[in-house]
Design a protein around this motif. Sequence first.
Motif, PDB file in Angstrom:
ATOM      1  N   ILE A 184       0.824  -1.203   0.000  1.00 23.02           N
ATOM      2  CA  ILE A 184       0.000   0.000   0.000  1.00 23.02           C
ATOM      3  C   ILE A 184       0.861   1.257   0.000  1.00 23.02           C
ATOM      4  CG2 ILE A 184      -1.650   1.358   1.366  1.00 23.02           C
ATOM      5  CD1 ILE A 184      -2.927  -1.335   2.195  1.00 23.02           C
ATOM      6  N   PHE A 198      -3.136   1.892  -3.362  1.00 20.86           N
ATOM      7  CA  PHE A 198      -4.567   2.054  -3.638  1.00 20.86           C
ATOM      8  C   PHE A 198      -4.786   2.588  -5.051  1.00 20.86           C
ATOM      9  CE2 PHE A 198      -4.953   2.684   1.127  1.00 20.86           C
ATOM     10  CZ  PHE A 198      -5.484   1.426   1.358  1.00 20.86           C
ATOM     11  N   ARG A 238      -6.636   0.628  -8.167  1.00 22.46           N
ATOM     12  CA  ARG A 238      -7.709   1.195  -8.994  1.00 22.46           C
ATOM     13  C   ARG A 238      -7.370   1.111 -10.473  1.00 22.46           C
ATOM     14  NH1 ARG A 238      -8.406   4.698  -4.865  1.00 22.46           N
ATOM     15  NH2 ARG A 238      -6.911   6.173  -5.668  1.00 22.46           N
ATOM     16  N   MET A 252      -3.205  -7.212  -1.127  1.00 21.87           N
ATOM     17  CA  MET A 252      -2.568  -5.989  -0.639  1.00 21.87           C
ATOM     18  C   MET A 252      -1.747  -6.326   0.598  1.00 21.87           C
ATOM     19  SD  MET A 252      -3.685  -3.706  -2.802  1.00 21.87           S
ATOM     20  CE  MET A 252      -3.348  -2.109  -2.085  1.00 21.87           C
ATOM     21  N   GLU A 284      -7.735   0.473   6.274  1.00 23.44           N
ATOM     22  CA  GLU A 284      -6.967   0.090   5.087  1.00 23.44           C
ATOM     23  C   GLU A 284      -7.503  -1.193   4.496  1.00 23.44           C
ATOM     24  OE1 GLU A 284      -2.767  -0.139   5.555  1.00 23.44           O
ATOM     25  OE2 GLU A 284      -2.535   2.026   5.641  1.00 23.44           O
ATOM     26  N   TYR A 302     -10.874  -0.484   2.835  1.00 26.50           N
ATOM     27  CA  TYR A 302     -10.725   0.302   1.617  1.00 26.50           C
ATOM     28  C   TYR A 302     -10.134  -0.552   0.497  1.00 26.50           C
ATOM     29  CZ  TYR A 302      -9.754   4.352  -1.324  1.00 26.50           C
ATOM     30  OH  TYR A 302      -9.724   5.241  -2.352  1.00 26.50           O
ATOM     31  N   ALA A 303      -9.120  -1.356   0.823  1.00 28.34           N
ATOM     32  CA  ALA A 303      -8.489  -2.206  -0.187  1.00 28.34           C
ATOM     33  C   ALA A 303      -9.506  -3.186  -0.756  1.00 28.34           C
ATOM     34  CB  ALA A 303      -7.307  -2.955   0.411  1.00 28.34           C
ATOM     35  N   ILE A 325     -12.245  -1.439  -3.023  1.00 26.41           N
ATOM     36  CA  ILE A 325     -11.868  -1.043  -4.382  1.00 26.41           C
ATOM     37  C   ILE A 325     -11.279  -2.194  -5.177  1.00 26.41           C
ATOM     38  CG2 ILE A 325     -11.609   1.399  -3.836  1.00 26.41           C
ATOM     39  CD1 ILE A 325      -8.589   1.009  -3.872  1.00 26.41           C
TER      40      ILE A 325
END
Length: 166
Positions: free
Chosen positions: A83, A91, A95, A110, A119, A122-123, A126
Amino acid sequence: MNTLDMLRGIFRAARLERDRRERPRTNARKGTRVLVVDDSPTIVAMLRKLLQQNGFITFEAGDAEQGVVLARTERPDLIFLDIVLPGMNGFAALRMLRHDPRTADIPIIMISGNAQATEQFYAQRIGADDFMKKPFTREDVFARIERLLDADLAPRRHAAALHAAS
């Protein structure tokens, strides 16, 4: 902590280790291609050694930009993506990889030294298939790979498998 509690902890850890070693491990097929994107030479070397000892072919990148290029050109079966990277972060790279038809279905794990729940959330939100906290063990690496394997022992994307099942 008293002596009895300490001994119980030691025996519990030894029992868990024995149970893990007795459980058969499912390995990915030989020649599985893995891209490791991390700016730490130590992490890259560790993953390279673990993976190559088990018949994987590795590609390495020290930053996200180089990682995205390698993912597009080499089409690995699996990506380990840090990350926190110099320049573009993991990130942003995730994407880009998910929006590119050439790399959208590659499973991505990740990795980060900061295991904050935000984290991880979010990982995964997405498009990451898993999250692994540094420092990690050999067992951490192969447990995550094993969770991504299909019936042909090839890494497959969790999100794609979930959509196909529904």
